[in-house]
Design an enzyme around this catalytic site. Structure first.
Site, PDB file in Angstrom:
ATOM      1  NE  ARG A 185      -4.297  -1.419   0.170  1.00  0.00           N
ATOM      2  CZ  ARG A 185      -4.467  -2.487  -0.617  1.00  0.00           C
ATOM      3  NH1 ARG A 185      -3.509  -2.828  -1.456  1.00  0.00           N
ATOM      4  NH2 ARG A 185      -5.586  -3.186  -0.556  1.00  0.00           N
TER       5      ARG A 185
ATOM      6  CD  GLU B   2      -3.026   3.830  -5.011  1.00  0.00           C
ATOM      7  OE1 GLU B   2      -4.167   3.340  -5.188  1.00  0.00           O
ATOM      8  OE2 GLU B   2      -2.020   3.133  -4.792  1.00  0.00           O
TER       9      GLU B   2
ATOM     10  CG  HIS C 296      -3.346   0.019  -6.641  1.00  0.00           C
ATOM     11  ND1 HIS C 296      -3.725   0.604  -5.453  1.00  0.00           N
ATOM     12  CD2 HIS C 296      -3.315  -1.323  -6.388  1.00  0.00           C
ATOM     13  CE1 HIS C 296      -3.930  -0.324  -4.530  1.00  0.00           C
ATOM     14  NE2 HIS C 296      -3.687  -1.501  -5.080  1.00  0.00           N
TER      15      HIS C 296
END
Length: 488
Positions: free
Chosen positions: A237, A266, A284
């Site tokens: 993460r 993000e 991602h």
């Protein structure tokens, strides 16, 4: 499950949405106006019907949503990470929580190794070098450094961390790790803290879960311990890494490079990283393959069904079938590495080899028919020129990928261009070409092709070893000793 009211918090997978709509009573949160009060009004209006919520990594379930949905029974997350789900609030309300473990383990581990190789071998930069015509105008691409044999440190030895370790081992990489406790893997070196781990590895891969203890676990001290030759890979993460410190370290060259799939805010990635050639950035996409997204969706559906019917969950997964043309030194090295990705190995060779775990095919067409990825690794001679022709490409098909690390003339270049442009071949990764440094211009604008300028052996380590071997042969000749690598 047709009576089960399910709230889908955002568009995340078309198949999942379609199946939820077909099997359940589906509520789409994004159909409400985006203002918080209007969303809250939407939840209140449908609260009596919603018994399940399906969130994902970017959109979770907080205490406010739980308060708004008093009949909620289950949160079935379309992700393995549940850091955006308020677990304490769910427990307090008796709400069950499920995620999608295992089904995405292989894809995320694949990407971790892929990012490490991409950073060290500068694959994106090499691809741009070819497409910009620089191979023809400026000559060979710069030497890079190999991934094989690098000391790999893994932060978190759970499912994904173990899958990364298995893959890295196949590249001859010593494995070390940090976890909350030492694991029963005697071949791997355990470090009690992250700084010591970073100081004793060349590539540090972040694969732990995100919680209060692991927030910014990769800080300035860890980055400085990894050092100016070290590479950081984050497939966990974004908040695992102190992003401003990472940016500073890369700009100041206190860190050698980074491969990042995740970011703190993000979809925003730090703009200072965009122009750096020692960084590979992806949006991602760790679990974003068709196979895993479908498996994740199926697991969400099975979790919901299990909740309604009290039945066990099923999570099948299998790797790509890899076919190798030529099982010599390089072909065997490819097979060894690919096996670590749980991929079945097929091969074609003039004679069957004694490798019972690998499936032999007596023709290249049969090999291609039974492979998802076809790797060309044989020597070039009159028998192997254009060994990958139109028939082979047709057998590989529109979902197949061709990788050529042999020689350009192994592949009928005109046919591969036509097959890729026509969509008869799924994709290609090409290190070699028929008329180097000229590359077919039709390939330069395709997004299912990776092109690199014949850099297969283009690492500092290999070129030094090649030079030493040339010197060794010359010395043997002068001394009247047997040549080390005599061809004729």
């Amino acid at each position: 499950m047709d009576s089960l009211g399910v709230l889908l918090v955002a568009p995340m997978n078309a198949y999942l949405e379609q199946e939820l709509d077909r099997r359940c009573r589906l509520f789409r949160l994004w159909e409400a106006p985006p203002e918080p009060d209007r969303r809250a009004e939407f939840l209140r209006a449908n609260a009596s019907s919603i018994r399940a919520v399906v969130p994902y990594a970017a959109h979770g379930v907080d205490a406010a949503m739980l308060d708004a949905l008093p009949r909620l029974e289950i949160v079935a997350s379309y992700s393995v990470g549940i850091d955006r789900v308020d677990l304490a609030a769910c427990r307090a309300r008796g709400v069950r929580v499920t995620n999608t473990p295992d089904v995405l383990t292989d894809d995320v581990a694949d990407l971790a190794v892929g990012l490490a190789i991409a950073v060290l071998r500068k694959i994106p930069q090499a691809d741009r070098y070819v497409r910009a015509g620089l191979w023809k105008s400026k000559g060979d691409f710069t030497l890079t450094t190999r991934f094989s044999g690098k000391r790999v440190g893994i932060l978190g030895l759970g499912r994904i961390g173990l899958a990364v370790a298995k893959r890295a081992e196949a590249f001859g990489c010593p494995i070390s790790y940090h976890s909350r406790s030492e694991k029963p893997f005697p071949k791997y070196t355990f470090y009690t803290n992250v700084v010591d781990l970073a100081a004793n590895c060349d590539v540090l891969i972040v694969a732990c879960s995100l919680n209060k203890e692991t927030h910014h676990i990769v800080n300035r001290k860890v980055i400085d311990a990894l050092g100016p030759k070290g590479v950081l890979i984050n497939i966990g993460r974004g908040a695992h890494v102190d992003e401003p410190e990472l940016v500073s370290a890369l700009l100041e060259k206190r860190l050698g490079g980074a491969g990042l799939d995740v970011f703190e805010n993000e979809p925003f990635a730090p703009e200072q990283l965009f122009d750096l050639d020692n960084v590979v950035l992806v949006p991602h996409v760790g679990s974003d393959t068709e196979e895993t997204c479908r498996a994740m969706a199926d697991l969400v559906l099975q979790n919901l069904e299990a909740h309604a019917l009290n039945q066990p969950l099923l999570t099948p997964f299998s790797g790509k079938r890899v076919g190798i043309i030529g099982l010599g030194r390089i072909g065997l090295a490819v097979a060894k590495r690919v096996e670590a990705f749980d991929c079945p190995i097929n091969y074609y060779q003039r004679t069957k080899q004694e490798y019972p775990n690998y499936t032999y095919y007596p023709s290249v067409i049969e090999l291609a028919t039974n492979s998802d990825v076809l790797v060309v690794a044989c020597p070039l001679n009159e028998h192997t020129r254009h060994i990958v022709n139109r028939e082979v490409m047709e057998a590989l098909g529109p979902k197949g990928a061709l990788i050529n690390i042999g020689r350009g003339p192994h592949v009928d270049e005109a046919e591969i261009v036509a097959a890729l442009v026509d969509g008869r071949l799924g994709g290609a990764g090409l290190d070699v070409f028929e008329d180097e440094p000229n590359v077919p211009e039709a390939l330069l604008s395709l997004d299912n092709v990776v092109l690199v300028p014949h850099v297969g052996s283009g690492t500092h380590e290999t070129r030094k070893a090649m030079a030493d071997l040339v010197l060794g042969n010359l010395e043997a000749h002068v001394s009247g000793k047997p040549l080390l690598t005599q061809v004729v």
